[in-house]
Write a protein that holds these residues in place. Structure first.
Motif, PDB file in Angstrom:
ATOM      1  N   LEU A  37     -20.430  30.323 -30.476  1.00 33.55           N
ATOM      2  CA  LEU A  37     -19.838  29.595 -29.349  1.00 33.55           C
ATOM      3  C   LEU A  37     -19.613  28.127 -29.705  1.00 33.55           C
ATOM      4  O   LEU A  37     -18.606  27.537 -29.314  1.00 33.55           O
ATOM      5  N   LEU A  38     -20.548  27.546 -30.452  1.00 34.67           N
ATOM      6  CA  LEU A  38     -20.349  26.176 -30.924  1.00 34.67           C
ATOM      7  C   LEU A  38     -19.141  26.101 -31.847  1.00 34.67           C
ATOM      8  O   LEU A  38     -18.306  25.194 -31.751  1.00 34.67           O
ATOM      9  N   THR A  39     -19.022  27.070 -32.748  1.00 31.12           N
ATOM     10  CA  THR A  39     -17.916  27.098 -33.701  1.00 31.12           C
ATOM     11  C   THR A  39     -16.572  27.074 -32.985  1.00 31.12           C
ATOM     12  O   THR A  39     -15.658  26.333 -33.364  1.00 31.12           O
ATOM     13  N   HIS A  40     -16.472  27.866 -31.927  1.00 31.77           N
ATOM     14  CA  HIS A  40     -15.188  28.023 -31.255  1.00 31.77           C
ATOM     15  C   HIS A  40     -14.969  27.043 -30.103  1.00 31.77           C
ATOM     16  O   HIS A  40     -13.897  27.048 -29.497  1.00 31.77           O
ATOM     17  N   SER A  41     -15.959  26.207 -29.805  1.00 33.00           N
ATOM     18  CA  SER A  41     -15.792  25.229 -28.722  1.00 33.00           C
ATOM     19  C   SER A  41     -15.744  23.803 -29.256  1.00 33.00           C
ATOM     20  O   SER A  41     -14.777  23.076 -29.034  1.00 33.00           O
ATOM     21  N   VAL A  42     -16.775  23.390 -29.971  1.00 38.18           N
ATOM     22  CA  VAL A  42     -16.824  22.010 -30.466  1.00 38.18           C
ATOM     23  C   VAL A  42     -16.741  21.909 -31.986  1.00 38.18           C
ATOM     24  O   VAL A  42     -16.582  20.823 -32.526  1.00 38.18           O
ATOM     25  N   GLY A  43     -16.861  23.041 -32.673  1.00 35.48           N
ATOM     26  CA  GLY A  43     -16.832  23.018 -34.137  1.00 35.48           C
ATOM     27  C   GLY A  43     -18.182  22.665 -34.711  1.00 35.48           C
ATOM     28  O   GLY A  43     -18.877  23.499 -35.272  1.00 35.48           O
ATOM     29  N   CYS A  44     -18.575  21.414 -34.546  1.00 34.48           N
ATOM     30  CA  CYS A  44     -19.875  20.973 -35.035  1.00 34.48           C
ATOM     31  C   CYS A  44     -20.204  19.626 -34.403  1.00 34.48           C
ATOM     32  O   CYS A  44     -19.362  19.010 -33.748  1.00 34.48           O
ATOM     33  N   THR A  45     -21.417  19.188 -34.610  1.00 34.41           N
ATOM     34  CA  THR A  45     -21.872  17.888 -34.138  1.00 34.41           C
ATOM     35  C   THR A  45     -21.659  16.858 -35.246  1.00 34.41           C
ATOM     36  O   THR A  45     -21.821  17.171 -36.425  1.00 34.41           O
ATOM     37  N   ALA A  46     -21.313  15.620 -34.876  1.00 34.97           N
ATOM     38  CA  ALA A  46     -21.054  14.578 -35.874  1.00 34.97           C
ATOM     39  C   ALA A  46     -22.228  14.459 -36.844  1.00 34.97           C
ATOM     40  O   ALA A  46     -23.378  14.357 -36.438  1.00 34.97           O
ATOM     41  N   THR A  47     -21.917  14.490 -38.108  1.00 41.05           N
ATOM     42  CA  THR A  47     -22.952  14.502 -39.147  1.00 41.05           C
ATOM     43  C   THR A  47     -23.787  13.229 -39.148  1.00 41.05           C
ATOM     44  O   THR A  47     -25.015  13.276 -39.280  1.00 41.05           O
ATOM     45  N   PHE A  48     -23.145  12.072 -38.995  1.00 46.97           N
ATOM     46  CA  PHE A  48     -23.899  10.815 -39.081  1.00 46.97           C
ATOM     47  C   PHE A  48     -24.829  10.620 -37.892  1.00 46.97           C
ATOM     48  O   PHE A  48     -25.880   9.994 -38.025  1.00 46.97           O
ATOM     49  N   THR A  49     -24.471  11.168 -36.714  1.00 49.50           N
ATOM     50  CA  THR A  49     -25.407  11.062 -35.588  1.00 49.50           C
ATOM     51  C   THR A  49     -26.655  11.903 -35.848  1.00 49.50           C
ATOM     52  O   THR A  49     -27.753  11.560 -35.392  1.00 49.50           O
ATOM     53  N   GLN A  50     -26.480  12.988 -36.578  1.00 47.50           N
ATOM     54  CA  GLN A  50     -27.639  13.824 -36.904  1.00 47.50           C
ATOM     55  C   GLN A  50     -28.588  13.094 -37.848  1.00 47.50           C
ATOM     56  O   GLN A  50     -29.814  13.256 -37.769  1.00 47.50           O
ATOM     57  N   GLY A  51     -28.027  12.276 -38.743  1.00 46.85           N
ATOM     58  CA  GLY A  51     -28.881  11.444 -39.591  1.00 46.85           C
ATOM     59  C   GLY A  51     -29.698  10.475 -38.753  1.00 46.85           C
ATOM     60  O   GLY A  51     -30.881  10.230 -39.032  1.00 46.85           O
ATOM     61  N   ALA A  52     -29.080   9.917 -37.705  1.00 46.51           N
ATOM     62  CA  ALA A  52     -29.810   9.043 -36.802  1.00 46.51           C
ATOM     63  C   ALA A  52     -30.890   9.814 -36.050  1.00 46.51           C
ATOM     64  O   ALA A  52     -31.981   9.294 -35.780  1.00 46.51           O
ATOM     65  N   GLY A  53     -30.606  11.072 -35.737  1.00 47.92           N
ATOM     66  CA  GLY A  53     -31.588  11.903 -35.052  1.00 47.92           C
ATOM     67  C   GLY A  53     -32.831  12.146 -35.879  1.00 47.92           C
ATOM     68  O   GLY A  53     -33.959  12.154 -35.359  1.00 47.92           O
ATOM     69  N   VAL A  54     -32.646  12.353 -37.171  1.00 50.37           N
ATOM     70  CA  VAL A  54     -33.805  12.514 -38.061  1.00 50.37           C
ATOM     71  C   VAL A  54     -34.673  11.272 -38.018  1.00 50.37           C
ATOM     72  O   VAL A  54     -35.910  11.350 -37.932  1.00 50.37           O
ATOM     73  N   ALA A  55     -34.046  10.100 -38.059  1.00 55.34           N
ATOM     74  CA  ALA A  55     -34.805   8.839 -37.998  1.00 55.34           C
ATOM     75  C   ALA A  55     -35.542   8.702 -36.675  1.00 55.34           C
ATOM     76  O   ALA A  55     -36.668   8.200 -36.628  1.00 55.34           O
ATOM     77  N   ALA A  56     -34.926   9.158 -35.590  1.00 53.99           N
ATOM     78  CA  ALA A  56     -35.574   9.070 -34.280  1.00 53.99           C
ATOM     79  C   ALA A  56     -36.845   9.909 -34.235  1.00 53.99           C
ATOM     80  O   ALA A  56     -37.890   9.465 -33.743  1.00 53.99           O
ATOM     81  N   LEU A  57     -36.782  11.136 -34.752  1.00 49.43           N
ATOM     82  CA  LEU A  57     -37.917  12.048 -34.664  1.00 49.43           C
ATOM     83  C   LEU A  57     -39.015  11.742 -35.672  1.00 49.43           C
ATOM     84  O   LEU A  57     -40.175  12.091 -35.447  1.00 49.43           O
ATOM     85  N   THR A  58     -38.655  11.120 -36.783  1.00 51.69           N
ATOM     86  CA  THR A  58     -39.641  10.901 -37.845  1.00 51.69           C
ATOM     87  C   THR A  58     -40.067   9.446 -37.975  1.00 51.69           C
ATOM     88  O   THR A  58     -41.005   9.152 -38.723  1.00 51.69           O
TER      89      THR A  58
END
Length: 414
Positions: free
Chosen positions: A287-308
């Motif tokens: 469903l993600l593939t056919h709706s949004v494709g994917c989440t921005a890669t660089f925001t995910q890098g920021a997410g790793v920093a937030a959690l760790t």
């Protein structure tokens, strides 16, 4: 012969033109969106801006649940480094592996249940974890139970899936379901139950014993549970909120939804996650593939920093919210005719104004137009919100103080 052929063709054409035809209108929309409504907060934001333009005066903006604190610098810097290092391409639809690993570790630590990266799906915000999971689980005619008052997306995702909304009233203090009513509303058609603790709009935290009872019923009636825990870190009186995901035997039928917007002041980054059984992640990924494709890669890098990374900013923010909560609760309860329970989490006060004899919407409009303070009517969160207003103390302290003064002066006129 040519003339006869021409005449025959002309007669056929005339008959086709003259033949009555059913009129089909191509401007209509699908039934699945006919009952959808916007979130009330956006409507009040627009109305408040209009009042400011018309009057030339500033409105005390207490309507939106958006932290005024900036995104912590170590998170911002991680996002910038990700962009500078070229992390601007497509990622896997379900998320980059490093963030899925960080989410799995975070979930294992905070919920006490071993969670694997393969059970994690990343999305642009937490809403895909709610919406797309519902689409993956629910068929037309199934029943979906959710809190009322509650977050408007719960009803929207139910209607979009073609399911039957079953709103469940909350207790007067907004902590939990009216459990006797909840049990009566369960039926053989119940496919999904949505929980939200700490909750929007009440700030209530559902007690462990009610979660355990819901878990028993989930196993008995074989329904799924989505637990929306986007405010899980914003707590004031207890170290952690109990989660149905942590109850033995519930991981297999629970989708835990969380994200970065509220906890890490990342509303505009659009980054969230959902934890679910691995066989379901494959369907949600489609469903993600056919709706949004994917989440921005660089925001995910920021997410790793937030959690760790360090949590000093988070702890300071919670203490600031605690102070604002006390200001709001004391201020509202000092107004004759107003009752405000103490919220245990999130950053909302859901206060009772039923004594004034007007609807919630009428009072909220009066506060905006005459008092120049923006709050949300409780009915923006469901019919059971009638008689209540929601105030967000995520707003700056000076606006909160000004808003409380204006609420007092306006309600005195009623």
């Amino acid at each position: 012969m040519e003339t006869m052929g021409f005449c025959h063709g002309l007669n056929v054409l005339i008959r086709r033109i003259a033949r009555p035809r059913s009129v089909r209108c191509y401007s209509t929309t699908a039934d699945r969106v006919a009952e959808l409504e916007s979130e009330g907060a956006y409507a009040v934001m627009a109305a408040a801006s209009k009042v400011e333009q018309e009057t030339g005066k500033k409105v005390a903006r207490l309507e939106i649940g958006q932290p005024t604190f900036p995104t912590p610098q170590h998170i911002v810097q991680a996002g910038v480094r990700a962009i500078e290092s070229g992390q601007t391409k497509y990622s896997s639809p379900s998320g980059v592996q490093s963030l899925k690993e960080a989410v799995a570790e975070h979930t294992t630590k905070t919920r006490g249940i071993k969670t694997l990266p393969e059970e994690v799906v990343i999305g642009p915000g937490a809403k895909p974890g709610l919406f797309l999971t519902t689409l993956a689980l629910v068929n037309a005619g199934d029943e979906v139970m959710y809190p009322d008052p509650g977050f408007p997306t719960y009803k929207a995702m139910t209607l979009t899936a073609g399911a039957i909304p079953v709103p469940v009233p909350l207790t007067r203090d907004g902590r939990t379901f009216e459990m006797a009513t909840f049990e009566k509303l369960i039926s053989p058609k119940t496919k999904l139950v949505v929980l939200n603790s700490p909750g929007n709009p009440t700030g209530g935290v559902m007690p462990q014993n009610d979660l355990e009872r819901i878990a028993e019923l989930a196993k008995e009636y074989d329904f799924w549970v989505i637990t929306d825990e986007i405010y899980s870190r914003l707590l004031y009186d207890i170290p952690c909120a109990p989660s149905i995901y942590s109850i033995p035997g519930m991981k297999e039928r629970t989708i835990l939804v969380d994200g970065f917007s509220k906890t890490y002041c990342m509303t505009g980054w659009r980054l969230g996650w959902a934890v679910m059984p691995q066989q379901l992640t494959n369907k949600v990924e489609l469903l993600l593939t056919h709706s949004v494709g994917c989440t921005a890669t660089f925001t995910q890098g920021a997410g790793v920093a937030a959690l760790t990374g360090p949590e000093d900013d988070l702890l300071e923010m919670i203490e600031d919210y605690r102070s604002r909560r006390e200001l709001v609760v004391q201020g509202l309860n000092s107004i004759p005719g107003v009752t405000c329970p103490v919220p245990a989490g999130a950053f909302y006060a859901f206060f009772d104004v039923s004594s004034f004899g007007l609807t919630s919407r009428e009072i909220s409009r009066k506060l905006l137009r005459e008092g120049l303070v923006a709050v949300l009517p409780g009915t923006d969160f469901g019919a059971n919100g009638e008689g209540f207003l929601r105030l967000s103390y995520a707003s700056p302290r000076d606006q909160i103080e000004q808003g409380l003064e204006r609420i007092l002066s306006t309600l005195k006129t009623l």
